[in-house]
Scaffold this active site. Structure first.
Site, PDB file in Angstrom:
ATOM      1  N   LYS A 191     -12.066  -6.704   5.964  1.00 19.29           N
ATOM      2  CA  LYS A 191     -12.024  -6.059   7.267  1.00 19.29           C
ATOM      3  C   LYS A 191     -13.351  -5.411   7.578  1.00 19.29           C
ATOM      4  O   LYS A 191     -13.874  -4.714   6.709  1.00 19.29           O
ATOM      5  CB  LYS A 191     -10.925  -4.998   7.226  1.00 19.29           C
ATOM      6  CG  LYS A 191     -10.808  -4.186   8.479  1.00 19.29           C
ATOM      7  CD  LYS A 191      -9.759  -3.124   8.287  1.00 19.29           C
ATOM      8  CE  LYS A 191      -9.806  -2.214   9.503  1.00 19.29           C
ATOM      9  NZ  LYS A 191      -9.014  -1.045   9.317  1.00 19.29           N
ATOM     10  N   LYS A 236     -13.128  -3.117   2.721  1.00 19.39           N
ATOM     11  CA  LYS A 236     -13.105  -2.531   4.054  1.00 19.39           C
ATOM     12  C   LYS A 236     -14.425  -1.815   4.282  1.00 19.39           C
ATOM     13  O   LYS A 236     -14.797  -0.916   3.532  1.00 19.39           O
ATOM     14  CB  LYS A 236     -11.943  -1.546   4.166  1.00 19.39           C
ATOM     15  CG  LYS A 236     -11.898  -0.808   5.494  1.00 19.39           C
ATOM     16  CD  LYS A 236     -10.633   0.022   5.609  1.00 19.39           C
ATOM     17  CE  LYS A 236     -10.587   0.782   6.918  1.00 19.39           C
ATOM     18  NZ  LYS A 236      -9.391   1.617   7.012  1.00 19.39           N
TER      19      LYS A 236
HETATM   20  C1  PBG Z   1      -6.938   3.454   8.865  1.00 21.54           C
HETATM   21  C2  PBG Z   1      -7.287   2.222   9.582  1.00 21.54           C
HETATM   22  C3  PBG Z   1      -8.338   1.973  10.487  1.00 21.54           C
HETATM   23  C4  PBG Z   1      -8.141   0.676  10.966  1.00 21.54           C
HETATM   24  C5  PBG Z   1      -7.029   0.177  10.332  1.00 21.54           C
HETATM   25  N1  PBG Z   1      -6.514   1.135   9.466  1.00 21.54           N
HETATM   26  C6  PBG Z   1      -9.379   2.833  11.020  1.00 21.54           C
HETATM   27  C7  PBG Z   1     -10.420   3.412  10.206  1.00 21.54           C
HETATM   28  O1  PBG Z   1     -10.614   3.127   9.032  1.00 21.54           O
HETATM   29  O2  PBG Z   1     -11.111   4.231  10.784  1.00 21.54           O
HETATM   30  C8  PBG Z   1      -9.003  -0.018  11.978  1.00 21.54           C
HETATM   31  C9  PBG Z   1      -8.334  -1.109  12.733  1.00 21.54           C
HETATM   32  C10 PBG Z   1      -9.054  -1.589  13.921  1.00 21.54           C
HETATM   33  O3  PBG Z   1     -10.188  -1.201  14.243  1.00 21.54           O
HETATM   34  O4  PBG Z   1      -8.459  -2.425  14.597  1.00 21.54           O
HETATM   35  N2  PBG Z   1      -7.725   3.848   7.829  1.00 21.54           N
END
Ligand code: PBG
Length: 320
Positions: A248, A195
């Site tokens: 992601k 991520k």
């Molecule tokens: C939580 C999380 C996030 C997203 C999914 N789970 C946000 C982040 O890390 O700030 C982002 C999902 C999206 O942008 O659609 N940690």
């Protein structure tokens, strides 16, 4: 053989043939719809930065999931917006937390819906970081303890798959051990393994009310410049017991999806995130692009890159 003995256009010119030779398909069963659940009744609050997405109270969530289900998208990923936030994000692990309530309700009315719960603290903490803060920094090991509690609470509520998204070192191992100890050895873990610290999450933070009050997430999320490191992250999570690994965002990271799939031969999910969605919606609203064709092309690209599952806000529109 004189030149046009081979004419590749022959494979394209007859639509009957062209359709029957498609190498990649995006069937609704491959899609997972992210849904935001909030307290209350009859609530369907539009998310300004994500046209077509809503914060839903549980009764409305059931309607929405039911519609998706009847069209073949039988999987949802739940995010909770709690009534109250505190420094430890306790709504994430109490048995009556918003997501736990939502899972119980969904499983009751749609037992065959595959329910995945996002497991993170950023929506639940008053400071907006993904765990416990100590001296302004995320305290990794203290966060592991509450992650374990929250995972068990979600499993108890009936989640099929727990999806830890905080990029906390050791999170998969900790959650696996906690689930096993609590008797949930068949509850799966889909880890947000690679991520990135991405600007593409901007619109989501408005939807989930989860933007950090101060600082950013660069001390736990990955540097977009790195690919080798993503493979290390994925390798570790598999070793720690992840059943499914996620990359992601998706579109700016198709190379990562491909490399993960080729190297590890495990189920791979890709998250087509909020910023990717918002850009399409904005351009479509201006009449600059053909939205339906763009969505299909985007989803195809993610499947072609190697993703088994695609988490996407386009799920509903794709079905139309
Ligand atoms: C939580 C999380 C996030 C997203 C999914 N789970 C946000 C982040 O890390 O700030 C982002 C999902 C999206 O942008 O659609 N940690």
């Amino acid at each position: 053989m004189p030149f046009p003995a081979t004419r590749l256009r022959r494979l394209r010119i007859n639509p009957l043939v062209r359709e029957r030779l498609e190498e990649t398909e995006v069937s609704p069963a491959r899609l997972i719809a992210p849904l935001f659940v909030r307290p209350g009744r009859k609530e369907r609050r539009p998310v300004a930065s994500m046209p077509g997405q809503y914060q839903l109270s549980i009764d409305r969530l059931i309607n929405e999931a039911g519609q998706l289900y009847s069209k073949g998208v039988a999987s949802v990923l739940l995010f909770g917006i709690p009534l109250r936030k505190d420094p430890r994000g306790s709504d994430a692990y109490i048995s009556n937390g918003i997501v736990q309530q939502a899972v119980r309700a969904l499983k009751k009315s749609l037992p065959k819906l595959m329910v995945i719960t996002d497991l993170c603290f950023c929506e639940y903490t008053d400071h907006g970081h993904c765990g416990i803060l100590k001296g302004g920094e995320l305290d990794n090991d203290a966060t592991l303890k509450i992650l374990a509690k929250a995972a068990v609470a979600q499993a108890k509520a009936g989640a099929d798959i727990i999806a830890p998204s905080g990029m906390i070192d050791g999170m998969v191992r900790t959650i696996r051990a906690a689930l096993d100890r609590a008797g949930f050895k068949n509850t799966l873990i889909m880890s947000y393994a690679a991520k990135y610290a991405s600007a593409f999450y901007g619109p989501f933070r408005a939807a989930a009310e989860s933007a950090p009050r101060s600082g950013d997430r660069t001390s736990y999320q990955m540097n977009p410049a790195n690919a080798e490191e993503a493979l290390r992250e994925v390798a570790l999570d598999i070793q720690e017991g992840a059943d499914i690994v996620m990359v992601k965002p998706a579109l700016a990271y198709l190379d990562i999806i491909r490399r993960v799939k080729e190297k590890f031969h495990v189920p791979v999910a890709a998250y087509n995130v909020s910023g990717e969605y918002a850009m399409v919606k904005a351009a479509a609203q201006n009449g600059w692009i053909d939205e339906a064709r763009i969505i299909r092309e985007i989803l195809l690209s993610i499947r072609r890159a190697g993703a088994d599952w695609i988490i996407t806000y386009h799920a509903r529109d794709y079905l139309r």
